[in-house]
Design a protein around this motif. Structure first.
Motif, short mmCIF file in Angstrom:
data_model
loop_
_atom_site.label_atom_id
_atom_site.label_comp_id
_atom_site.label_asym_id
_atom_site.label_seq_id
_atom_site.Cartn_x
_atom_site.Cartn_y
_atom_site.Cartn_z
N ASP A 76 0.72 -1.06 -0.03
CA ASP A 76 -0.04 -0.03 0.07
C ASP A 76 1.05 1.10 0.01
OD1 ASP A 76 0.66 -0.57 2.52
OD2 ASP A 76 -0.83 -0.47 3.46
N THR A 77 1.77 1.27 1.07
CA THR A 77 2.96 2.20 0.80
C THR A 77 4.20 1.59 0.85
OG1 THR A 77 3.32 2.82 3.30
CG2 THR A 77 1.38 3.87 2.29
N LEU A 78 5.29 2.24 0.14
CA LEU A 78 6.51 1.65 -0.01
C LEU A 78 7.11 1.13 1.49
CD1 LEU A 78 8.74 3.38 -2.58
CD2 LEU A 78 7.53 1.16 -2.68
N GLU A 79 6.82 2.47 2.53
CA GLU A 79 7.30 2.23 3.76
C GLU A 79 7.01 1.03 4.57
OE1 GLU A 79 6.63 5.15 2.41
OE2 GLU A 79 8.72 5.85 2.03
N ASN A 80 5.44 1.05 4.46
CA ASN A 80 4.98 -0.26 5.26
C ASN A 80 5.48 -1.48 4.83
OD1 ASN A 80 3.44 1.36 6.91
ND2 ASN A 80 1.52 1.07 5.55
N ALA A 81 5.41 -1.57 3.32
CA ALA A 81 5.93 -2.88 2.74
C ALA A 81 7.44 -3.13 3.14
CB ALA A 81 5.63 -2.73 1.12
N ALA A 82 8.03 -2.13 2.96
CA ALA A 82 9.63 -2.43 3.46
C ALA A 82 9.65 -2.97 4.94
CB ALA A 82 10.33 -1.25 3.16
N ALA A 83 8.82 -2.26 5.67
CA ALA A 83 9.10 -2.60 7.12
C ALA A 83 8.65 -4.07 7.31
CB ALA A 83 8.12 -1.64 7.77
N GLU A 84 7.65 -4.40 6.63
CA GLU A 84 7.12 -5.93 6.84
C GLU A 84 8.29 -6.71 6.27
OE1 GLU A 84 2.22 -5.23 6.63
OE2 GLU A 84 3.24 -6.47 5.44
N LEU A 85 8.74 -6.31 5.16
CA LEU A 85 9.78 -7.33 4.67
C LEU A 85 11.26 -7.07 5.69
CD1 LEU A 85 10.51 -6.62 0.89
CD2 LEU A 85 9.50 -8.66 1.95
N ASP A 86 11.19 -6.33 6.34
CA ASP A 86 12.40 -6.20 7.11
C ASP A 86 12.13 -7.06 8.50
OD1 ASP A 86 14.98 -5.16 8.40
OD2 ASP A 86 13.58 -3.58 9.52
N ALA A 87 10.89 -7.00 8.73
CA ALA A 87 10.31 -7.71 9.93
C ALA A 87 10.34 -9.21 9.56
CB ALA A 87 9.03 -7.40 10.27
N ILE A 88 9.96 -9.66 8.45
CA ILE A 88 10.16 -10.93 8.16
C ILE A 88 11.51 -11.67 8.14
CG2 ILE A 88 9.79 -12.70 6.27
CD1 ILE A 88 7.41 -10.81 5.19
N MET A 89 12.57 -10.67 7.63
CA MET A 89 13.70 -11.19 7.53
C MET A 89 14.45 -11.28 9.12
SD MET A 89 15.40 -9.12 4.31
CE MET A 89 16.90 -10.21 3.99
N THR A 90 14.17 -10.47 9.77
CA THR A 90 14.62 -10.39 11.12
C THR A 90 13.90 -11.73 11.73
OG1 THR A 90 14.41 -8.22 11.69
CG2 THR A 90 14.55 -9.47 13.54
N ALA A 91 12.62 -11.91 11.81
CA ALA A 91 12.01 -13.21 12.13
C ALA A 91 12.65 -14.70 11.81
CB ALA A 91 10.62 -13.11 11.75
N GLU A 92 12.84 -14.53 10.55
CA GLU A 92 13.41 -15.79 9.99
C GLU A 92 14.95 -15.94 10.73
OE1 GLU A 92 12.55 -18.32 7.95
OE2 GLU A 92 10.56 -17.26 8.10
N HIS A 93 15.84 -15.03 10.94
CA HIS A 93 17.03 -15.10 11.60
C HIS A 93 16.68 -15.71 13.21
CE1 HIS A 93 20.01 -14.54 8.61
NE2 HIS A 93 19.32 -13.62 8.14
N CYS A 94 15.49 -15.27 13.55
CA CYS A 94 15.31 -15.66 15.08
C CYS A 94 14.81 -16.98 15.26
CB CYS A 94 14.44 -14.85 15.85
SG CYS A 94 14.81 -12.90 15.65
N LYS A 95 14.71 -17.87 14.04
CA LYS A 95 14.22 -19.14 14.34
C LYS A 95 15.02 -19.95 15.25
CE LYS A 95 10.82 -19.83 11.34
NZ LYS A 95 10.72 -20.07 9.89
N SER A 96 14.24 -20.84 16.11
CA SER A 96 15.13 -21.32 17.46
C SER A 96 16.19 -22.24 16.97
CB SER A 96 13.97 -22.00 18.05
OG SER A 96 13.40 -22.93 17.23
N ARG A 97 16.10 -22.88 15.91
CA ARG A 97 17.14 -23.91 15.50
C ARG A 97 18.52 -23.31 15.28
NH1 ARG A 97 16.21 -28.27 11.21
NH2 ARG A 97 17.18 -26.80 9.71
N GLU A 98 18.30 -22.21 14.48
CA GLU A 98 19.52 -21.49 14.11
C GLU A 98 20.00 -20.84 15.28
OE1 GLU A 98 20.57 -17.55 11.63
OE2 GLU A 98 18.91 -18.91 10.73
N ARG A 99 19.34 -20.08 16.03
CA ARG A 99 19.62 -19.54 17.25
C ARG A 99 20.74 -20.48 18.19
NH1 ARG A 99 17.88 -14.03 17.82
NH2 ARG A 99 18.63 -13.42 15.72
N MET A 100 19.94 -21.68 18.27
CA MET A 100 20.55 -22.85 19.17
C MET A 100 21.95 -23.30 18.64
SD MET A 100 17.27 -24.64 20.18
CE MET A 100 17.81 -26.27 20.86
#
Ligand code: 5GP
Length: 198
Positions: free
Chosen positions: A168-192
């Motif tokens: 809908d807006t570039l900023e919202n979409a980029a913020a969601e992408l950023d959040a997705i990337m962060t979440a993927e790096h917080c997956k428990s197996r990788e962190r462990m």
């Protein structure tokens, strides 16, 4: 060092994937955005080797024969493909890689690399997508109708994706992408693995 992750971004042409990525890259400078090869004509303002590697059909076919593409597909009459070598080099260096490719290509990569994360970017409405494609002014009215039809078909396959972002807006979409990337790096197996030193 951990290998980087592969994030695949798809969505109808004209939805603004490139613009969303530009905003994201201001924050995540270390990402490697793959530069695809294509046989489609260069648009004004596009640079060879930066936006795409522009190839003739013969050269593209030779590269297919030499197995140089991680995936490739035909899209509205032209070939597009992801050069394998750069993607693998970046990932081995620990960089996250973004592939901005169509649905056919995304499904090919998902079959070969099931750990890839698939993200679909959709327009807020079809009217808005048509408006953006028309404003871009790079395609004939017939080609725009073909791209719109293709977009509707692509959206139907979006449930094969892990995430769905609405631009809908570039900023919202980029913020969601950023959040997705962060979440993927917080997956428990990788962190462990990190805390266990693997
Ligand atoms: P455009 O002609 O608008 O630059 O791109 C048309 C479509 O081709 C877009 O949906 C874009 O995501 C897709 N595309 C670009 N590069 C590749 C690629 O390397 N492989 C595949 N499968 N699709 C691509």
């Amino acid at each position: 060092m951990n290998r980087g992750k592969t994030f695949i971004i798809s969505g109808p042409s004209g939805v603004g994937k490139g613009s969303v990525l530009r905003v994201l890259l201001e924050k995540r400078k270390h990402i490697y955005v793959s530069v695809s090869a294509t046989t489609r004509p260069q648009r004004p303002g596009e640079e060879d080797g930066v936006h795409y590697h522009f190839l003739d059909v013969e050269t593209f076919r030779q590269r297919i024969a030499r197995d140089e593409f991680l995936e490739y597909a035909e899209y509205v009459g032209n070939f597009y493909g992801t050069p394998k070598e750069f993607v693998d080099t970046a990932m081995e260096a620990g960089r996250d890689v973004i592939l901005e490719i169509d649905v056919q290509g995304a499904l090919q990569v998902a079959a070969k690399r099931p750990e890839a994360i698939l993200i679909f970017i959709a327009p807020p409405s079809w009217e808005e997508l048509e408006r953006r494609l028309t404003l871009r002014g790079t395609d004939s009215p017939e080609k725009i109708q073909k791209r719109l039809l293709r977009a509707k078909v692509e959206c139907q396959t979006a449930d094969a994706y892990h995430y769905f972002v609405i631009n809908d807006t570039l900023e919202n979409a980029a913020a969601e992408l950023d959040a997705i990337m962060t979440a993927e790096h917080c997956k428990s197996r990788e962190r462990m693995e990190i805390i266990n030193g693997n």
